[in-house]
Structures are given as structure tokens and as C-alpha cells.
Scaffold this motif. Structure first.
Motif, PDB file in Angstrom:
ATOM      1  N   GLU A 163      14.188  -9.507  24.753  1.00  0.00           N
ATOM      2  CA  GLU A 163      12.760  -9.336  25.028  1.00  0.00           C
ATOM      3  C   GLU A 163      12.444  -9.730  26.465  1.00  0.00           C
ATOM      4  OE1 GLU A 163      10.367 -11.379  22.179  1.00  0.00           O
ATOM      5  OE2 GLU A 163      11.010 -10.115  20.513  1.00  0.00           O
ATOM      6  N   MET A 164      11.678  -8.879  27.147  1.00  0.00           N
ATOM      7  CA  MET A 164      11.340  -9.115  28.541  1.00  0.00           C
ATOM      8  C   MET A 164       9.832  -9.212  28.720  1.00  0.00           C
ATOM      9  SD  MET A 164      14.093  -6.836  30.608  1.00  0.00           S
ATOM     10  CE  MET A 164      13.993  -7.972  32.001  1.00  0.00           C
ATOM     11  N   VAL A 165       9.427 -10.135  29.584  1.00  0.00           N
ATOM     12  CA  VAL A 165       8.006 -10.379  29.831  1.00  0.00           C
ATOM     13  C   VAL A 165       7.758 -10.532  31.327  1.00  0.00           C
ATOM     14  CG1 VAL A 165       7.532 -11.457  27.596  1.00  0.00           C
ATOM     15  CG2 VAL A 165       8.371 -12.860  29.492  1.00  0.00           C
ATOM     16  N   LEU A 240      11.252 -10.858  33.567  1.00  0.00           N
ATOM     17  CA  LEU A 240      12.487 -11.551  33.185  1.00  0.00           C
ATOM     18  C   LEU A 240      12.648 -11.582  31.674  1.00  0.00           C
ATOM     19  CD1 LEU A 240      12.550 -14.663  35.562  1.00  0.00           C
ATOM     20  CD2 LEU A 240      14.000 -12.631  35.720  1.00  0.00           C
ATOM     21  N   SER A 241      13.877 -11.814  31.264  1.00  0.00           N
ATOM     22  CA  SER A 241      14.176 -12.009  29.847  1.00  0.00           C
ATOM     23  C   SER A 241      13.577 -13.328  29.357  1.00  0.00           C
ATOM     24  CB  SER A 241      15.698 -12.047  29.655  1.00  0.00           C
ATOM     25  OG  SER A 241      16.030 -12.583  28.391  1.00  0.00           O
ATOM     26  N   LYS A 242      13.135 -13.331  28.105  1.00  0.00           N
ATOM     27  CA  LYS A 242      12.665 -14.584  27.512  1.00  0.00           C
ATOM     28  C   LYS A 242      13.765 -15.646  27.499  1.00  0.00           C
ATOM     29  CE  LYS A 242       8.776 -13.574  24.417  1.00  0.00           C
ATOM     30  NZ  LYS A 242       8.329 -13.643  23.003  1.00  0.00           N
ATOM     31  N   TRP A 243      15.023 -15.190  27.391  1.00  0.00           N
ATOM     32  CA  TRP A 243      16.133 -16.142  27.419  1.00  0.00           C
ATOM     33  C   TRP A 243      16.132 -16.959  28.709  1.00  0.00           C
ATOM     34  CZ3 TRP A 243      18.952 -17.938  23.723  1.00  0.00           C
ATOM     35  CH2 TRP A 243      19.220 -17.162  22.585  1.00  0.00           C
ATOM     36  N   ILE A 256       3.627 -16.770  31.005  1.00  0.00           N
ATOM     37  CA  ILE A 256       3.725 -15.346  30.688  1.00  0.00           C
ATOM     38  C   ILE A 256       2.391 -14.671  30.957  1.00  0.00           C
ATOM     39  CG2 ILE A 256       4.078 -13.663  28.837  1.00  0.00           C
ATOM     40  CD1 ILE A 256       6.000 -15.678  27.544  1.00  0.00           C
ATOM     41  N   VAL A 257       2.444 -13.557  31.672  1.00  0.00           N
ATOM     42  CA  VAL A 257       1.245 -12.772  31.956  1.00  0.00           C
ATOM     43  C   VAL A 257       0.952 -11.892  30.738  1.00  0.00           C
ATOM     44  CG1 VAL A 257       0.190 -11.047  33.457  1.00  0.00           C
ATOM     45  CG2 VAL A 257       1.771 -12.739  34.423  1.00  0.00           C
TER      46      VAL A 257
END
Length: 297
Positions: A163-165, A240-243, A256-257
């Protein structure tokens, strides 16, 4: 294994006959004789020599490139034969793109070694393109890469979703000027991005295309860590990845936007070159497939 080829590769990498001699516990004249025999067999000089340097010429570059691949294949063959009689052990060359390699892989390897302590993993971290090339040349047994990937010379297995944010500094004006953030607001921000060849860069450009935005400015860095530090310092925003951002979100360095359509997902995939796998590689890939870490989100 052809000793002449092995010694030639060492000379090329060390750029020194004396250092190669030390590496192989030989005398320098013996190393010179091996190189002369190889050059006679090839019918051409492979190294340019002087009192100051030893370096590959064009023919030498060709022999070095394919020689590395030959030695990689030989090592794989030997491990496969050994596996017929032995348990999983010995070296395992793993490649991973930055997100997976820096934030997921270490814990998976730790779990693996608890059960199989005789496995000796060696990890190379690079962007997706670099890892794929090393797997293709048999310099790595396996690669874990991110994003869309399609190469006919590889076996590809989708492993998990990532998941990317979009993230920014908690002090970024995006969080304070409007109740709802629009795509046009993102276009006016400086975007801190990875280099070309990176899966994260490909995902970012895919987002720009789908959202039909052209950022006013891009700032490029070659690692995820430097991107996080830059964004936390207020230099811009990033995808970026949540990781990669768990700690920064937890401690309030990044935020997180909130955007419609996010998070969006991309794939982590396993890539291999050979249809034959050592027992060690089989066990590692099975550990990847079954890892509960990959289902954290």
C-alpha cells in the motif's frame, strides 16, 4: 570450475596480479601463467598491463561479463547437486528493491534463520532494474522487486500487495490551509522522488499520469531514507510505501495526506532466472509466501 577463468575474474576485480595471488594463495608468477594460458586459448589479449595499472580491454570486458555468469551458473549447479544428499545450508544470494529490502526482508531472514541456521544469506539492495539485471546474470539466486515488471527471460511470481500513500511533514501547509486537499494543491508542491529505475519512482510517475498533474518541481534522491528525512524537514511531499513510514508516522515526523483513491496498491514480486532451485532457495521462497509480516496492513 575453470581455474583460469576464476583467477582472471579476480585479477580484473582487484586490478592487480599481486592481490589476486593473495586471494588464491598463489605466487604472482603462477597467476601470470594462468592469465597467459587463458589469453592464448582465447587468441587475444584480455588485459592491458603497465607498472601502474591492470585493466580490462574490450575483449577482456566480454570475457569478464560472461565469465561471471558462467561461474554463477556453476555455483548454482553445484548447490543443486549437493542438495540431493544434504539439508538446506550454505550461501543464498538475495536481491531486493529498497522498500522490501530495507523494511520487510530483515525480519523474514531473521525468522528463516531461527529454523534453518545453516543458511548463509547475502543481501544486495538496489532499485528494481539493478536487481533484475543481477538475477538475469545469475549473480543473485532470487530477487524481490516492486511495481509492474515484465521480462520474458524471468520467472515472476506476485508475492504481496504494497500500500502506497502520499506523505508530508506535519507542518506542511497542506494540512492547515484547506478542509479538503485537491489534486491541484499537490501539483503546486515540490515532489521528492526516487531515481529512474526504481519501483517507487515508477509508481509515482504512474500516479502523476493518472491524476493528470505536472508538479512544479521534482527533487531526486537515491534512497528512501534520504527522501523521508527531506520530507520531514519540509522540502516537499512524496509517495511512499506504508512499510517505509511506520516509525515516522508513529513518532509524528510524517503525516499521511488524505486523498481520495489512496492508498493505492502495487505488487511485491519474486523473480528468478533458473527453473531449478536449490533446497535453500525453495525454503526461502516458501518462507516469503507464508510470512505473516506481508499481511500486516
Amino acid at each position: 570450475m575453470d581455474k583460469h577463468l576464476q583467477i582472471f575474474i579476480t585479477v580484473a576485480e582487484k586490478q592487480s596480479f599481486s592481490k589476486a595471488a593473495e586471494e588464491h594463495y598463489m605466487t604472482q608468477p603462477a597467476v601470470s601463467q594462468y592469465i597467459r594460458t587463458l589469453e592464448e586459448s582465447a587468441g587475444i589479449r584480455l588485459l592491458e598491463r603497465s607498472n601502474k595499472y591492470v585493466r580490462l580491454n574490450k575483449a577482456g570486458e566480454i570475457v569478464y561479463h560472461y565469465g561471471k555468469e558462467i561461474l554463477g551458473l556453476y555455483t548454482t549447479m553445484q548447490h543443486l547437486v549437493d542438495d540431493l544428499m544434504n539439508r538446506a545450508n550454505g550461501p543464498l544470494a538475495i536481491g531486493a528493491s529498497y522498500t522490501f529490502g530495507e523494511y520487510v526482508l530483515p525480519r523474514i531472514i531473521a525468522d528463516l534463520l531461527e529454523i534453518h541456521p545453516d543458511i548463509e544469506p547475502a543481501v544486495t539492495i538496489g532499485n528494481t532494474a539493478e536487481i533484475a539485471d543481477l538475477v538475469a546474470m545469475h549473480q543473485l539466486d532470487v530477487g524481490i522487486i516492486e511495481g509492474e515488471f515484465n521480462r520474458k527471460d524471468m520467472m515472476i511470481e506476485e508475492l504481496a500487495e504494497d500500500e502506497m500513500v502520499i506523505v508530508a511533514s506535519t507542518e506542511n501547509k497542506l494540512f492547515h490551509q484547506k478542509a479538503k486537499i485537491e489534486l491541484s494543491d499537490l501539483a503546486n508542491e515540490t515532489w521528492v522522488v526516487r531515481e529512474h529505475g526504481s519501483g517507487t519512482r515508477a509508481a509515482t510517475e504512474n500516479f502523476f499520469q493518472k491524476a493528470d498533474i505536472q508538479p512544479v518541481r521534482l527533487m531526486q534522491f537515491s534512497s528512501t531514507q534520504s527522501i523521508k528525512e527531506s520530507v520531514a524537514s519540509g522540502l516537499g511531499i512524496t509517495l511512499l510505501s506504508k512499510w517505509a513510514i511506520q516509525k515516522e508516522i508513529k513518532y509524528g515526523d510524517l503525516k499521511i495526506v488524505p486523498m481520495e483513491g489512496f492508498p493505492f496498491t502495487r505488487a511485491f514480486s519474486i523473480i528468478t532466472k533458473s527453473p531449478f532451485q536449490t533446497k535453500t532457495l525453495e525454503i526461502f521462497i516458501e518462507r516469503l509466501r507464508s510470512s505473516k509480516l506481508l499481511r500486516i496492513f
